[in-house]
Design an enzyme around this catalytic site. Structure first.
Site, PDB file in Angstrom:
ATOM      1  CG  MET A 199      -9.035   2.818  -0.904  1.00  0.00           C
ATOM      2  SD  MET A 199     -10.194   1.829   0.021  1.00  0.00           S
ATOM      3  CE  MET A 199      -9.123   1.078   1.210  1.00  0.00           C
ATOM      4  CE  LYS A 234      -3.649   2.572   0.644  1.00  0.00           C
ATOM      5  NZ  LYS A 234      -4.597   2.767  -0.469  1.00  0.00           N
ATOM      6  CB  SER A 235       0.702   4.669  -1.398  1.00  0.00           C
ATOM      7  OG  SER A 235       0.800   4.363  -2.757  1.00  0.00           O
ATOM      8  CG  ASN A 271     -10.025   3.580  -4.632  1.00  0.00           C
ATOM      9  OD1 ASN A 271      -9.490   4.169  -3.677  1.00  0.00           O
ATOM     10  ND2 ASN A 271      -9.426   3.448  -5.808  1.00  0.00           N
ATOM     11  CB  CYS A 326      -3.192   9.303  -4.993  1.00  0.00           C
ATOM     12  SG  CYS A 326      -4.657   8.543  -4.298  1.00  0.00           S
TER      13      CYS A 326
HETATM   14  C1  LIG Z   1      -8.995   0.115  -3.562  1.00  0.00           C
HETATM   15  C2  LIG Z   1      -7.819   0.648  -4.307  1.00  0.00           C
HETATM   16  C3  LIG Z   1      -6.760   1.239  -3.603  1.00  0.00           C
HETATM   17  C4  LIG Z   1      -5.644   1.729  -4.291  1.00  0.00           C
HETATM   18  N1  LIG Z   1      -4.605   2.285  -3.583  1.00  0.00           N
HETATM   19  C5  LIG Z   1      -3.498   2.720  -4.244  1.00  0.00           C
HETATM   20  C6  LIG Z   1      -2.370   3.228  -3.535  1.00  0.00           C
HETATM   21  O1  LIG Z   1      -2.331   3.260  -2.305  1.00  0.00           O
HETATM   22  N2  LIG Z   1      -1.308   3.667  -4.266  1.00  0.00           N
HETATM   23  C7  LIG Z   1      -1.267   3.626  -5.637  1.00  0.00           C
HETATM   24  O2  LIG Z   1      -0.250   4.007  -6.236  1.00  0.00           O
HETATM   25  N3  LIG Z   1      -2.314   3.115  -6.335  1.00  0.00           N
HETATM   26  C8  LIG Z   1      -3.412   2.670  -5.677  1.00  0.00           C
HETATM   27  N4  LIG Z   1      -4.471   2.148  -6.385  1.00  0.00           N
HETATM   28  C9  LIG Z   1      -4.376   2.049  -7.870  1.00  0.00           C
HETATM   29  C10 LIG Z   1      -3.927   0.653  -8.281  1.00  0.00           C
HETATM   30  O3  LIG Z   1      -2.639   0.363  -7.786  1.00  0.00           O
HETATM   31  C11 LIG Z   1      -3.921   0.525  -9.843  1.00  0.00           C
HETATM   32  O4  LIG Z   1      -2.958   1.420 -10.358  1.00  0.00           O
HETATM   33  C12 LIG Z   1      -5.275   0.833 -10.455  1.00  0.00           C
HETATM   34  O5  LIG Z   1      -6.321   0.309  -9.664  1.00  0.00           O
HETATM   35  C13 LIG Z   1      -5.402   0.279 -11.889  1.00  0.00           C
HETATM   36  O6  LIG Z   1      -5.267  -1.122 -11.913  1.00  0.00           O
HETATM   37  P1  LIG Z   1      -6.538  -2.142 -11.885  1.00  0.00           P
HETATM   38  O7  LIG Z   1      -7.499  -1.697 -12.939  1.00  0.00           O
HETATM   39  O8  LIG Z   1      -5.931  -3.484 -12.161  1.00  0.00           O
HETATM   40  O9  LIG Z   1      -7.119  -2.044 -10.517  1.00  0.00           O
HETATM   41  C14 LIG Z   1      -5.596   1.644  -5.721  1.00  0.00           C
HETATM   42  C15 LIG Z   1      -6.665   1.059  -6.413  1.00  0.00           C
HETATM   43  C16 LIG Z   1      -7.753   0.560  -5.731  1.00  0.00           C
HETATM   44  C17 LIG Z   1      -8.878  -0.076  -6.514  1.00  0.00           C
END
Ligand SMILES: Cc1cc2nc3c(=O)[nH]c(=O)nc-3n(C[C@H](O)[C@H](O)[C@H](O)COP(=O)(O)O)c2cc1C
Length: 313
Positions: free
Chosen positions: A74, A48-49, A72, A133
């Site tokens: 979050m 998680k970041s 999301n 983000c």
């Molecule tokens: C619930 C959730 C929390 C996320 N938290 C972070 C985060 O903390 N840091 C970050 O760089 N990306 C975060 N992301 C983005 C994901 O790492 C990813 O780049 C994005 O969801 C696209 O990929 P996907 O379509 O496979 O989910 C989050 C995505 C989701 C759905």
């Protein structure tokens, strides 16, 4: 061609049994979550970041599903850099051979540098800078990855401090993504990860007559962002030489092959874990293996890549 099919590959000098990466924010908060994902077919973990201080994030509801994926807000909830790195260190005690990417988030180059000093003292293999983000924009303003100057300042300073390779995670919410990719490479980034969530977007509860998410808006991810992620990776791959972790909407073996063909070296699988459960990693691995078999390849390095943009007539 005969031979045993292998999905193993190398990324910045580290070996991985599968090209699949758990992206930041999806089950990467605890050592047990990380282990569960690896035991189910994923190759590399991103935490998680993590921020300098812990953050509780936005109040619920913070995740909503819709037909095209997830929304999301979050709000970067995380235990803070010290406790977050302790989880990574515990995981590495159990699975030392699995590469781990420590993701960090800050709003200034100095704070990113401070975070990378902490990461230096951990067992993390790579450092990922979350420059992108979208669901904390009310708090922090526009994503840093929208500004070439900020990307340059942050990556340059972190590269001076970091003892491990640095990955810049970029936002799709800019008009010039491949330009930002070139900027990050020029500033010294060792790799790129793209895309972070798209947006912000909004969903409405029609019975309650109010937005579904507490924060009203959030970042969009999942199957609906795949075409944007593929385009972002392809355009950046056409212009940079550093490896790219292609993330966004990947949910099947053929999606992963599309991402590799578009220029990604590794493939992130995030929202598909919510939609398809933990089995999704093995299903995607199997789909990639079937593609290799069908085309008489034995490893993912043989998957052809699209002709680069500037190479076209
Ligand atoms: C619930 C959730 C929390 C996320 N938290 C972070 C985060 O903390 N840091 C970050 O760089 N990306 C975060 N992301 C983005 C994901 O790492 C990813 O780049 C994005 O969801 C696209 O990929 P996907 O379509 O496979 O989910 C989050 C995505 C989701 C759905």
């Amino acid at each position: 061609m005969k031979g045993k099919i292998s999905l193993s590959t190398e990324f910045l000098g580290k070996k991985t049994k599968s090209p699949l990466v758990l992206p930041a924010g999806i089950m990467g908060m605890t050592w047990s979550g990380m282990r569960y994902v690896i035991e189910n077919g994923c190759g590399i973990i991103t935490s998680k970041s993590l921020t300098l201080e812990s953050r509780s994030g936005h109040p619920g509801p913070v995740v909503a599903e819709f037909a095209g994926g997830l929304l999301n807000c979050m709000g970067l909830c995380n235990p803070g850099i010290i406790d977050g790195l302790a989880e990574i260190n515990d995981f590495k005690k159990l699975m030392p051979e699995i590469p781990v990417i420590a993701s960090v988030f800050a709003t200034t180059a100095e704070d990113f540098a401070e975070l990378s000093r902490y990461v230096n003292d951990s067992k993390s293999d790579f450092l990922e800078l979350n420059l992108s983000c979208p669901n904390v924009m009310d708090e922090f303003g526009l994503p840093l990855a929208g500004s070439k100057e900020q990307v340059t300042d942050i990556v340059k300073l972190v590269k001076k401090v970091s003892k491990i390779p640095v990955i810049a995670k970029l936002s799709p919410n800019v008009t010039n993504l491949s330009e930002i990719a070139v900027t990050a490479e020029a500033a010294g980034a060792d790799a790129l990860c793209m895309i972070n969530t798209l947006g912000p977007g909004m969903l409405v509860d029609i019975d309650l007559v109010k937005p579904v998410l507490s924060n009203r808006t959030g970042g969009v991810s999942g199957v609906c962002v795949k075409p944007i992620a593929l385009r972002a990776v392809y355009e950046s791959y056409s212009r940079v030489t550093i490896p790219i972790i292609g993330t966004g909407g990947i949910a099947s073996g053929s999606d992963a092959v599309e991402m590799l063909m578009s220029g990604a070296s590794l493939v992130g699988v995030g929202s598909a874990v919510y939609a398809g459960g933990i089995e999704v990693f093995n299903i995607i691995n199997q789909g990639i293996a079937e593609y290799l078999k069908k085309h008489n390849y034995t490893n993912i390095g043989q998957i052809p890549r699209l002709e680069k943009l500037h190479e076209q007539a």
